[in-house]
Design a protein around this motif. Structure first.
Motif, short mmCIF file in Angstrom:
data_model
loop_
_atom_site.label_atom_id
_atom_site.label_comp_id
_atom_site.label_asym_id
_atom_site.label_seq_id
_atom_site.Cartn_x
_atom_site.Cartn_y
_atom_site.Cartn_z
N HIS A 71 0.83 -1.21 0.00
CA HIS A 71 0.00 0.00 0.00
C HIS A 71 0.86 1.26 0.00
CE1 HIS A 71 -3.48 -2.51 0.73
NE2 HIS A 71 -2.87 -3.05 1.77
N CYS A 72 0.38 2.28 -0.67
CA CYS A 72 1.04 3.59 -0.59
C CYS A 72 0.79 4.18 0.79
CB CYS A 72 0.49 4.54 -1.67
SG CYS A 72 0.93 4.06 -3.34
N GLY A 73 1.79 4.81 1.34
CA GLY A 73 1.62 5.39 2.67
C GLY A 73 2.46 6.62 2.86
N ILE A 74 2.29 7.26 3.99
CA ILE A 74 3.08 8.45 4.33
C ILE A 74 3.57 8.32 5.77
CG2 ILE A 74 1.79 9.97 2.78
CD1 ILE A 74 0.40 11.10 5.29
N ARG A 91 5.93 13.79 9.30
CA ARG A 91 6.45 14.76 8.34
C ARG A 91 5.38 15.79 7.94
NH1 ARG A 91 10.28 11.69 3.88
NH2 ARG A 91 11.74 10.75 5.37
N TYR A 92 4.16 15.58 8.41
CA TYR A 92 3.05 16.45 8.01
C TYR A 92 2.36 17.02 9.23
CZ TYR A 92 3.91 14.28 3.51
OH TYR A 92 4.50 13.84 2.35
#
Length: 225
Positions: free
Chosen positions: A210-213, A217-218
């Motif tokens: 899965h794409c993640g963050i 950092r946000y």
């Protein structure tokens, strides 16, 4: 990296994507950076250099490392001429296969024909650079170039599939994924879609990541008054 210096036989991975730098594709940028953080050697081969008004801070370090190759140039023509002379049957077979499997969609056909000579040039360059594996983001043109290099050189490749690259059109999709060492899908839905569309055989070689963050950092900032 230090690990690469200690082990000269360590894999060198080429990343192919349609455009770089591209602000909306930080997931590719982070993937490359994380591989390097883990000690892998990564080389960057975008099909087109993107002119962006805003460039992600992390991308700036990669810009000077890009292998920039135009669609056509003297070295590319030389590489194609040499390959055609040495491997006429293979070169002709791949050209015909590219034409035949993209003939039903003029947009794909035109781009594949334009990218064909560049891919032959990239095959030469990657062999000179000591590339041992290619990873392509998107199953359309990046995967096509990776597939063509694989057919010409034997360098293994893999593909990450996302959305429009598998849902909108499927020209040559089965050919590319069948030759890939493995496939990465960003969701179970995508893996199921591939299995329904091109065959159950693809399910076993497809891994879901899965794409993640990284939320830290946000951090939220106060709204301007």
């Amino acid at each position: 990296s230090l690990a690469a210096k200690r082990d000269p036989l360590r894999k060198k991975i080429a990343y192919i994507m349609s455009r770089f730098p591209k602000l909306s594709e930080t997931f590719i940028l982070r993937e490359m950076s994380e591989l390097e953080r883990q000690g892998e050697r990564v080389a960057l081969y975008p099909l087109l250099v993107q002119q962006e008004a805003i460039i992600h801070a992390e991308a700036k370090a990669w810009i000077g490392r890009m292998q920039k190759l135009p669609l056509i140039s003297l070295p590319i023509l030389t590489a194609n001429s040499r390959t055609l002379r040495k491997e006429p049957r293979m070169y002709s077979s791949l050209f015909v296969k590219t034409f035949w499997e993209n003939r039903t969609f003029p947009k794909f056909l035109t781009r594949a024909m334009l990218l064909f000579p560049k891919a032959i040039g990239l095959a030469d360059l990657m062999q000179q650079d000591g590339i041992t594996h290619i990873h392509a983001h998107y199953a359309t043109h990046p995967a096509f170039v990776a597939w063509l290099i694989n057919q010409m050189t034997g360098i293994s490749f893999s593909v990450t599939v996302h959305a429009h690259d598998i849902f909108v059109r499927q020209e040559m999709l089965a050919t590319k994924l069948r030759s890939a060492s493995f496939v990465v899908a960003i969701s179970e839905y995508n893996r199921d879609f591939l299995a329904r569309t091109i065959g159950e055989w693809v399910r076993e070689k497809t891994h879901v990541i899965h794409c993640g963050i990284r939320p830290n950092r946000y951090a939220a900032r106060p709204m301007p008054s």
